[in-house]
Design an enzyme around this catalytic site. Structure first.
Site, short mmCIF file in Angstrom:
data_model
loop_
_atom_site.label_atom_id
_atom_site.label_comp_id
_atom_site.label_asym_id
_atom_site.label_seq_id
_atom_site.Cartn_x
_atom_site.Cartn_y
_atom_site.Cartn_z
N CYS A 91 -4.75 2.48 -3.43
CA CYS A 91 -3.50 2.83 -2.92
C CYS A 91 -2.44 1.70 -3.14
CB CYS A 91 -3.67 3.31 -1.44
SG CYS A 91 -4.72 4.64 -1.12
N GLN A 145 -4.70 -5.23 7.14
CA GLN A 145 -5.52 -6.11 6.33
C GLN A 145 -5.36 -7.65 7.29
OE1 GLN A 145 -7.66 -5.25 4.85
NE2 GLN A 145 -7.12 -3.37 3.82
N LYS A 166 -10.50 -0.34 10.36
CA LYS A 166 -10.44 -1.70 9.81
C LYS A 166 -10.89 -2.79 10.68
CE LYS A 166 -7.29 -0.05 6.26
NZ LYS A 166 -8.13 0.13 5.11
N ASP A 205 3.12 -4.46 8.11
CA ASP A 205 1.78 -3.92 7.81
C ASP A 205 0.77 -4.88 8.16
OD1 ASP A 205 -0.30 -2.70 7.02
OD2 ASP A 205 0.34 -1.78 5.14
N HIS A 243 1.08 -1.19 0.17
CA HIS A 243 0.03 -0.03 0.06
C HIS A 243 0.83 1.10 0.03
CE1 HIS A 243 -2.86 3.09 1.86
NE2 HIS A 243 -3.57 2.25 1.49
#
Ligand code: PMP
Length: 408
Positions: free
Chosen positions: A365, A203, A226, A200, A123
Protein backbone atom coordinates in the site's frame (compact mmCIF):
# COMPACT_ATOMS: atom_id res chain seq x y z
CA UNK A 1 15.34 -8.28 28.02
CA UNK A 2 11.93 -9.62 27.05
CA UNK A 3 11.66 -13.39 27.62
CA UNK A 4 10.67 -14.34 24.09
CA UNK A 5 9.79 -17.95 24.95
CA UNK A 6 7.45 -16.77 27.68
CA UNK A 7 5.89 -14.31 25.23
CA UNK A 8 5.44 -17.05 22.62
CA UNK A 9 3.39 -19.10 25.07
CA UNK A 10 0.86 -16.22 25.11
CA UNK A 11 0.06 -16.69 21.40
CA UNK A 12 -1.94 -19.89 20.72
CA UNK A 13 -1.53 -19.60 16.93
CA UNK A 14 2.23 -20.12 17.26
CA UNK A 15 1.48 -23.76 18.15
CA UNK A 16 -0.40 -24.29 14.89
CA UNK A 17 1.63 -25.83 12.07
CA UNK A 18 1.75 -24.02 8.73
CA UNK A 19 1.84 -27.42 7.00
CA UNK A 20 2.26 -30.94 8.43
CA UNK A 21 5.59 -31.06 10.30
CA UNK A 22 6.29 -27.46 9.31
CA UNK A 23 6.00 -24.95 12.15
CA UNK A 24 4.64 -21.50 11.43
CA UNK A 25 7.25 -18.75 11.24
CA UNK A 26 5.08 -15.66 11.32
CA UNK A 27 6.97 -12.67 9.92
CA UNK A 28 4.03 -10.50 8.87
CA UNK A 29 3.04 -8.64 12.05
CA UNK A 30 3.34 -5.29 10.25
CA UNK A 31 0.32 -6.30 8.15
CA UNK A 32 -1.62 -7.62 11.15
CA UNK A 33 -0.29 -8.98 14.42
CA UNK A 34 -1.24 -12.24 16.09
CA UNK A 35 -3.46 -12.12 19.18
CA UNK A 36 -2.53 -13.26 22.69
CA UNK A 37 -4.88 -15.44 24.75
CA UNK A 38 -5.71 -12.48 27.02
CA UNK A 39 -7.28 -10.60 24.09
CA UNK A 40 -9.14 -13.61 22.71
CA UNK A 41 -10.47 -14.40 26.19
CA UNK A 42 -11.57 -10.81 26.90
CA UNK A 43 -13.71 -10.81 23.75
CA UNK A 44 -14.99 -14.28 24.49
CA UNK A 45 -15.92 -13.26 28.04
CA UNK A 46 -17.88 -10.28 26.75
CA UNK A 47 -19.96 -12.44 24.41
CA UNK A 48 -20.43 -15.16 27.00
CA UNK A 49 -21.29 -13.02 30.00
CA UNK A 50 -22.37 -9.41 29.28
CA UNK A 51 -23.26 -9.17 25.58
CA UNK A 52 -25.66 -6.25 25.03
CA UNK A 53 -25.76 -3.00 23.11
CA UNK A 54 -24.01 -0.07 24.78
CA UNK A 55 -25.08 3.43 25.81
CA UNK A 56 -28.80 2.79 25.74
CA UNK A 57 -30.05 -0.13 27.81
CA UNK A 58 -31.37 0.52 31.33
CA UNK A 59 -30.55 -3.00 32.42
CA UNK A 60 -27.53 -4.57 34.04
CA UNK A 61 -25.98 -6.28 31.01
CA UNK A 62 -26.10 -3.12 28.93
CA UNK A 63 -24.60 -1.12 31.77
CA UNK A 64 -21.84 -3.73 32.20
CA UNK A 65 -21.15 -3.72 28.45
CA UNK A 66 -21.06 0.10 28.41
CA UNK A 67 -18.70 0.20 31.38
CA UNK A 68 -16.36 -2.38 29.82
CA UNK A 69 -16.38 -0.59 26.46
CA UNK A 70 -15.76 2.85 27.97
CA UNK A 71 -13.10 1.45 30.33
CA UNK A 72 -11.32 0.15 27.22
CA UNK A 73 -11.44 3.64 25.70
CA UNK A 74 -9.80 4.99 28.84
CA UNK A 75 -7.03 2.37 28.62
CA UNK A 76 -6.31 3.10 24.97
CA UNK A 77 -6.37 6.88 25.58
CA UNK A 78 -3.89 6.51 28.47
CA UNK A 79 -1.69 4.25 26.34
CA UNK A 80 -0.99 7.08 23.89
CA UNK A 81 -1.07 9.64 26.74
CA UNK A 82 -4.13 11.59 25.61
CA UNK A 83 -5.25 14.19 28.16
CA UNK A 84 -8.68 12.57 28.51
CA UNK A 85 -10.56 9.62 27.06
CA UNK A 86 -13.02 11.94 25.24
CA UNK A 87 -10.12 12.80 22.90
CA UNK A 88 -10.03 9.20 21.69
CA UNK A 89 -12.54 8.40 18.95
CA UNK A 90 -13.03 4.75 18.19
CA UNK A 91 -12.92 4.16 14.44
CA UNK A 92 -12.60 0.99 12.35
CA UNK A 93 -8.89 1.41 11.61
CA UNK A 94 -6.17 3.88 10.62
CA UNK A 95 -7.74 4.23 7.20
CA UNK A 96 -11.05 5.36 8.66
CA UNK A 97 -9.23 7.81 10.95
CA UNK A 98 -7.69 9.52 7.93
CA UNK A 99 -10.99 9.53 6.07
CA UNK A 100 -12.70 11.05 9.10
CA UNK A 101 -10.05 13.79 9.32
CA UNK A 102 -10.06 14.56 5.61
CA UNK A 103 -13.85 14.57 5.39
CA UNK A 104 -14.69 16.41 8.59
CA UNK A 105 -11.76 18.77 9.22
CA UNK A 106 -10.73 18.90 5.57
CA UNK A 107 -14.07 19.88 4.05
CA UNK A 108 -14.52 22.63 6.64
CA UNK A 109 -10.99 24.04 6.41
CA UNK A 110 -9.45 23.35 3.01
CA UNK A 111 -10.13 25.80 0.18
CA UNK A 112 -8.99 26.27 -3.41
CA UNK A 113 -5.22 26.76 -3.62
CA UNK A 114 -4.54 25.48 -0.08
CA UNK A 115 -1.76 22.94 0.28
CA UNK A 116 -1.74 19.58 2.01
CA UNK A 117 1.77 18.32 2.73
CA UNK A 118 2.44 14.57 2.95
CA UNK A 119 5.63 12.54 2.47
CA UNK A 120 6.66 10.14 -0.27
CA UNK A 121 6.76 7.26 2.23
CA UNK A 122 3.06 7.38 3.14
CA UNK A 123 0.70 4.42 3.12
CA UNK A 124 -2.22 4.87 0.72
CA UNK A 125 -4.42 5.49 3.79
CA UNK A 126 -2.59 8.81 4.25
CA UNK A 127 -2.63 9.72 0.56
CA UNK A 128 -5.94 8.84 -1.06
CA UNK A 129 -8.34 10.62 1.39
CA UNK A 130 -6.32 13.85 0.93
CA UNK A 131 -6.27 13.44 -2.85
CA UNK A 132 -10.07 13.04 -2.85
CA UNK A 133 -10.37 16.17 -0.71
CA UNK A 134 -7.93 18.13 -2.89
CA UNK A 135 -9.85 17.17 -6.03
CA UNK A 136 -13.12 18.36 -4.53
CA UNK A 137 -11.67 21.62 -3.17
CA UNK A 138 -9.10 22.35 -5.89
CA UNK A 139 -6.36 22.15 -3.28
CA UNK A 140 -2.81 20.94 -3.89
CA UNK A 141 -1.12 17.86 -2.41
CA UNK A 142 2.67 18.03 -2.01
CA UNK A 143 5.14 15.42 -0.78
CA UNK A 144 8.35 15.64 1.25
CA UNK A 145 10.85 13.54 -0.75
CA UNK A 146 12.55 10.40 0.52
CA UNK A 147 16.33 9.99 0.15
CA UNK A 148 17.97 6.90 -1.37
CA UNK A 149 18.70 5.53 2.12
CA UNK A 150 15.07 5.85 3.18
CA UNK A 151 14.99 9.05 5.24
CA UNK A 152 12.81 12.12 4.72
CA UNK A 153 14.77 14.85 2.95
CA UNK A 154 14.18 17.60 5.48
CA UNK A 155 16.28 20.09 3.51
CA UNK A 156 13.16 20.57 1.35
CA UNK A 157 11.01 21.57 4.31
CA UNK A 158 11.53 25.35 4.03
CA UNK A 159 10.33 25.24 0.44
CA UNK A 160 7.45 22.79 0.94
CA UNK A 161 6.05 23.92 4.27
CA UNK A 162 4.70 27.47 3.89
CA UNK A 163 1.78 29.66 4.91
CA UNK A 164 -0.19 27.95 2.13
CA UNK A 165 0.17 24.60 3.95
CA UNK A 166 -2.94 23.84 6.01
CA UNK A 167 -1.92 20.40 7.24
CA UNK A 168 1.23 18.27 7.39
CA UNK A 169 0.29 14.61 7.65
CA UNK A 170 3.07 12.03 7.95
CA UNK A 171 3.84 8.60 9.24
CA UNK A 172 5.72 8.11 12.50
CA UNK A 173 7.25 4.89 11.17
CA UNK A 174 7.34 3.71 7.53
CA UNK A 175 5.66 0.38 6.88
CA UNK A 176 8.10 -0.34 4.03
CA UNK A 177 11.47 1.11 5.07
CA UNK A 178 10.86 1.03 8.80
CA UNK A 179 12.21 4.60 9.01
CA UNK A 180 11.45 6.24 12.35
CA UNK A 181 10.70 9.87 11.50
CA UNK A 182 11.55 12.90 13.69
CA UNK A 183 7.99 13.35 14.90
CA UNK A 184 8.42 16.26 17.33
CA UNK A 185 10.51 18.22 14.84
CA UNK A 186 7.97 17.78 12.03
CA UNK A 187 5.02 18.69 14.26
CA UNK A 188 6.82 21.83 15.46
CA UNK A 189 7.66 22.79 11.86
CA UNK A 190 3.99 22.46 10.87
CA UNK A 191 2.85 24.56 13.81
CA UNK A 192 5.45 27.23 13.01
CA UNK A 193 3.62 27.99 9.74
CA UNK A 194 0.18 27.69 11.33
CA UNK A 195 -0.54 24.25 9.85
CA UNK A 196 -2.10 21.29 11.64
CA UNK A 197 0.00 18.16 12.21
CA UNK A 198 -1.51 14.69 11.80
CA UNK A 199 0.54 11.58 12.50
CA UNK A 200 0.04 8.04 11.19
CA UNK A 201 0.81 5.88 14.22
CA UNK A 202 -0.13 2.50 12.68
CA UNK A 203 3.46 1.22 12.76
CA UNK A 204 4.47 3.13 15.89
CA UNK A 205 1.90 2.39 18.60
CA UNK A 206 2.51 -1.40 18.58
CA UNK A 207 6.26 -0.98 18.87
CA UNK A 208 7.35 2.00 20.97
CA UNK A 209 6.14 4.29 23.75
CA UNK A 210 3.79 6.90 22.29
CA UNK A 211 3.08 10.29 23.84
CA UNK A 212 0.73 12.46 21.80
CA UNK A 213 1.05 15.30 24.31
CA UNK A 214 4.85 15.35 24.15
CA UNK A 215 4.71 15.11 20.36
CA UNK A 216 2.04 17.84 20.35
CA UNK A 217 0.35 16.41 17.24
CA UNK A 218 -3.20 17.61 16.56
CA UNK A 219 -4.52 14.33 15.16
CA UNK A 220 -3.14 10.80 15.49
CA UNK A 221 -4.33 7.59 13.80
CA UNK A 222 -3.73 3.92 14.67
CA UNK A 223 -5.16 0.39 14.33
CA UNK A 224 -5.82 -2.18 17.05
CA UNK A 225 -5.10 -5.16 14.81
CA UNK A 226 -1.41 -4.32 14.47
CA UNK A 227 -0.92 -4.16 18.25
CA UNK A 228 -2.22 -7.54 19.42
CA UNK A 229 -5.85 -6.40 19.35
CA UNK A 230 -8.74 -7.43 17.12
CA UNK A 231 -9.55 -6.16 13.63
CA UNK A 232 -12.47 -3.76 13.15
CA UNK A 233 -11.36 -1.13 15.64
CA UNK A 234 -8.75 1.61 15.82
CA UNK A 235 -8.24 5.06 17.22
CA UNK A 236 -8.32 8.65 16.12
CA UNK A 237 -6.87 10.92 18.77
CA UNK A 238 -7.48 14.64 18.45
CA UNK A 239 -7.00 17.64 20.69
CA UNK A 240 -10.35 18.48 22.33
CA UNK A 241 -10.69 22.02 20.90
CA UNK A 242 -10.01 20.74 17.40
CA UNK A 243 -12.43 17.80 17.66
CA UNK A 244 -15.10 20.09 19.09
CA UNK A 245 -14.74 22.47 16.15
CA UNK A 246 -14.92 19.66 13.58
CA UNK A 247 -18.32 18.81 12.09
CA UNK A 248 -19.60 15.20 12.42
CA UNK A 249 -18.37 12.55 9.99
CA UNK A 250 -21.22 10.04 9.80
CA UNK A 251 -24.76 10.72 10.98
CA UNK A 252 -27.14 8.36 12.77
CA UNK A 253 -27.88 6.91 16.16
CA UNK A 254 -25.60 7.43 19.18
CA UNK A 255 -23.96 10.59 17.78
CA UNK A 256 -26.89 12.94 18.40
CA UNK A 257 -28.18 15.00 21.30
CA UNK A 258 -31.58 15.83 19.83
CA UNK A 259 -33.24 15.03 16.52
CA UNK A 260 -36.35 16.75 15.15
CA UNK A 261 -37.83 16.56 11.66
CA UNK A 262 -36.24 19.94 11.05
CA UNK A 263 -32.70 19.18 12.17
CA UNK A 264 -30.36 17.68 14.77
CA UNK A 265 -27.85 18.63 17.42
CA UNK A 266 -24.91 16.43 18.24
CA UNK A 267 -23.57 14.50 21.21
CA UNK A 268 -20.48 15.52 23.14
CA UNK A 269 -17.08 14.02 22.41
CA UNK A 270 -16.23 11.29 21.68
CA UNK A 271 -19.71 10.13 20.67
CA UNK A 272 -20.22 12.91 18.11
CA UNK A 273 -17.94 10.92 15.79
CA UNK A 274 -19.29 7.44 16.59
CA UNK A 275 -22.55 6.90 14.73
CA UNK A 276 -24.42 3.62 15.15
CA UNK A 277 -23.71 0.53 17.23
CA UNK A 278 -19.95 0.36 17.71
CA UNK A 279 -17.59 -2.63 17.59
CA UNK A 280 -18.18 -3.48 21.26
CA UNK A 281 -16.32 -6.77 21.66
CA UNK A 282 -13.51 -5.34 19.55
CA UNK A 283 -13.29 -2.25 21.76
CA UNK A 284 -13.03 -4.48 24.82
CA UNK A 285 -10.40 -6.59 23.03
CA UNK A 286 -8.49 -3.42 22.15
CA UNK A 287 -8.39 -2.53 25.86
CA UNK A 288 -7.12 -6.03 26.69
CA UNK A 289 -4.38 -5.67 24.05
CA UNK A 290 -3.23 -2.45 25.69
CA UNK A 291 -3.18 -4.19 29.09
CA UNK A 292 -1.09 -6.96 27.56
CA UNK A 293 1.44 -4.59 25.96
CA UNK A 294 1.64 -2.54 29.17
CA UNK A 295 2.41 -5.68 31.12
CA UNK A 296 5.35 -6.43 28.84
CA UNK A 297 6.38 -2.75 28.88
CA UNK A 298 6.69 -0.63 25.76
CA UNK A 299 10.34 0.26 26.45
CA UNK A 300 11.15 -3.46 26.72
CA UNK A 301 9.17 -4.22 23.55
CA UNK A 302 11.02 -1.52 21.64
CA UNK A 303 14.39 -2.72 22.92
CA UNK A 304 13.64 -6.33 21.97
CA UNK A 305 12.50 -5.32 18.49
CA UNK A 306 15.67 -3.28 18.01
CA UNK A 307 17.70 -6.35 19.00
CA UNK A 308 15.87 -8.78 16.69
CA UNK A 309 15.78 -6.29 13.78
CA UNK A 310 19.50 -5.60 14.04
CA UNK A 311 20.14 -9.35 14.07
CA UNK A 312 17.86 -9.88 11.06
CA UNK A 313 19.40 -7.05 9.03
CA UNK A 314 22.90 -8.43 9.69
CA UNK A 315 21.92 -11.96 8.69
CA UNK A 316 19.91 -10.89 5.64
CA UNK A 317 22.76 -8.75 4.36
CA UNK A 318 24.83 -11.96 4.09
CA UNK A 319 22.43 -13.39 1.48
CA UNK A 320 24.07 -12.94 -1.93
CA UNK A 321 22.21 -10.63 -4.32
CA UNK A 322 19.81 -9.44 -1.60
CA UNK A 323 19.19 -5.71 -1.37
CA UNK A 324 17.73 -4.33 1.84
CA UNK A 325 15.66 -1.19 1.48
CA UNK A 326 15.60 1.57 4.06
CA UNK A 327 17.84 2.98 6.78
CA UNK A 328 20.47 1.03 8.72
CA UNK A 329 19.72 -0.86 11.94
CA UNK A 330 19.12 1.36 14.95
CA UNK A 331 17.30 3.95 12.88
CA UNK A 332 14.28 1.89 11.96
CA UNK A 333 11.45 -0.23 13.28
CA UNK A 334 11.00 -3.97 12.88
CA UNK A 335 10.40 -4.31 9.15
CA UNK A 336 12.84 -5.48 6.51
CA UNK A 337 11.78 -5.00 2.90
CA UNK A 338 14.15 -6.56 0.40
CA UNK A 339 14.59 -7.60 -3.21
CA UNK A 340 16.80 -10.34 -4.64
CA UNK A 341 18.24 -9.85 -8.08
CA UNK A 342 16.74 -12.33 -10.54
CA UNK A 343 13.78 -13.26 -8.34
CA UNK A 344 10.27 -11.85 -8.27
CA UNK A 345 9.21 -10.70 -4.76
CA UNK A 346 5.97 -12.71 -5.02
CA UNK A 347 7.87 -15.88 -5.98
CA UNK A 348 10.13 -15.40 -2.97
CA UNK A 349 7.10 -15.09 -0.66
CA UNK A 350 5.45 -18.10 -2.28
CA UNK A 351 8.54 -20.28 -1.84
CA UNK A 352 9.09 -19.09 1.74
CA UNK A 353 5.52 -20.15 2.46
CA UNK A 354 6.40 -23.69 1.48
CA UNK A 355 8.81 -23.62 4.43
CA UNK A 356 6.06 -22.29 6.70
CA UNK A 357 7.45 -18.74 6.63
CA UNK A 358 4.76 -16.06 6.30
CA UNK A 359 5.97 -12.78 4.78
CA UNK A 360 4.31 -10.19 2.60
CA UNK A 361 5.13 -9.32 -1.01
CA UNK A 362 3.86 -6.42 -3.07
CA UNK A 363 3.79 -2.65 -2.83
CA UNK A 364 2.54 -2.72 0.81
CA UNK A 365 0.00 0.00 0.00
CA UNK A 366 2.86 2.36 -0.79
CA UNK A 367 2.79 2.27 -4.59
CA UNK A 368 4.23 5.76 -5.18
CA UNK A 369 7.23 4.98 -2.93
CA UNK A 370 8.03 1.79 -4.86
CA UNK A 371 7.59 3.59 -8.17
CA UNK A 372 9.98 6.33 -7.08
CA UNK A 373 12.69 3.71 -6.56
CA UNK A 374 11.91 1.98 -9.85
CA UNK A 375 10.51 -1.22 -8.39
CA UNK A 376 7.02 -2.69 -8.46
CA UNK A 377 7.29 -4.71 -5.30
CA UNK A 378 9.43 -5.85 -2.40
CA UNK A 379 9.29 -8.86 -0.10
CA UNK A 380 8.81 -7.72 3.50
CA UNK A 381 9.58 -9.62 6.69
CA UNK A 382 8.39 -7.95 9.86
CA UNK A 383 9.27 -8.77 13.43
CA UNK A 384 7.41 -8.55 16.69
CA UNK A 385 7.67 -9.55 20.35
CA UNK A 386 7.51 -13.29 19.58
CA UNK A 387 10.13 -13.37 16.80
CA UNK A 388 13.20 -15.45 17.68
CA UNK A 389 16.73 -15.48 16.24
CA UNK A 390 15.99 -19.09 15.29
CA UNK A 391 13.11 -17.88 13.09
CA UNK A 392 15.35 -15.29 11.44
CA UNK A 393 17.89 -18.07 10.74
CA UNK A 394 15.14 -20.15 9.13
CA UNK A 395 14.26 -17.20 6.89
CA UNK A 396 17.88 -16.77 5.81
CA UNK A 397 18.38 -20.54 5.23
CA UNK A 398 15.23 -20.68 3.19
CA UNK A 399 16.29 -17.67 1.08
CA UNK A 400 19.66 -19.30 0.41
CA UNK A 401 17.89 -22.51 -0.67
CA UNK A 402 15.63 -20.52 -3.00
CA UNK A 403 18.67 -18.84 -4.58
CA UNK A 404 20.24 -22.25 -5.20
CA UNK A 405 16.99 -23.56 -6.67
CA UNK A 406 17.12 -20.76 -9.22
CA UNK A 407 20.90 -21.28 -9.70
CA UNK A 408 21.62 -17.71 -8.62
N1 PMP B 1 -0.57 3.38 7.76
C1 PMP B 1 0.45 2.52 7.89
C2 PMP B 1 1.83 3.07 8.11
C3 PMP B 1 0.22 1.15 7.82
O1 PMP B 1 1.24 0.29 7.93
C4 PMP B 1 -1.10 0.69 7.62
C5 PMP B 1 -1.40 -0.81 7.51
N2 PMP B 1 -0.60 -1.48 6.60
C6 PMP B 1 -2.12 1.62 7.50
C7 PMP B 1 -1.83 2.95 7.58
C8 PMP B 1 -3.54 1.21 7.29
O2 PMP B 1 -4.00 0.50 8.37
P1 PMP B 1 -5.45 -0.18 8.33
O3 PMP B 1 -5.42 -1.11 7.15
O4 PMP B 1 -5.56 -0.89 9.63
O5 PMP B 1 -6.43 0.92 8.15
Amino acid sequence: MLDVNKVRADFPILDVEAYPDTPLVFLDSAASSQKPTAVIEAMNRYYRTINANVHRGIYRFSEDATNAYEAARGKVARFINARESAELIFVRNTTEAFNLAAYSWGRANINAGDEILLTEMEHHANIVPWQLLAEEKEAIVRYIPVTADGFLDLSTLDELLTERTKILSFTAVSNVFGTINPIKKLVAAAHAVGALAMVDGAQAVPHMPVDVQAWDCDLFAFSSHKMCGPTGIGGLYGKRALLEAMPPFMGGGDMIRKVTFEGSTFADLPHKFEAGTPAIAEGIGFGAAVDYLNELGMEEIHAYEQFITTYALEELSEVKGLKLWGPPAGKRGGVAAFTIEGLHPHDIADLLDKDGIAVRAGHHCAMPLHKKFGINATTRASFYIHTTTDEVDKLVDSLNRIRKLFRL
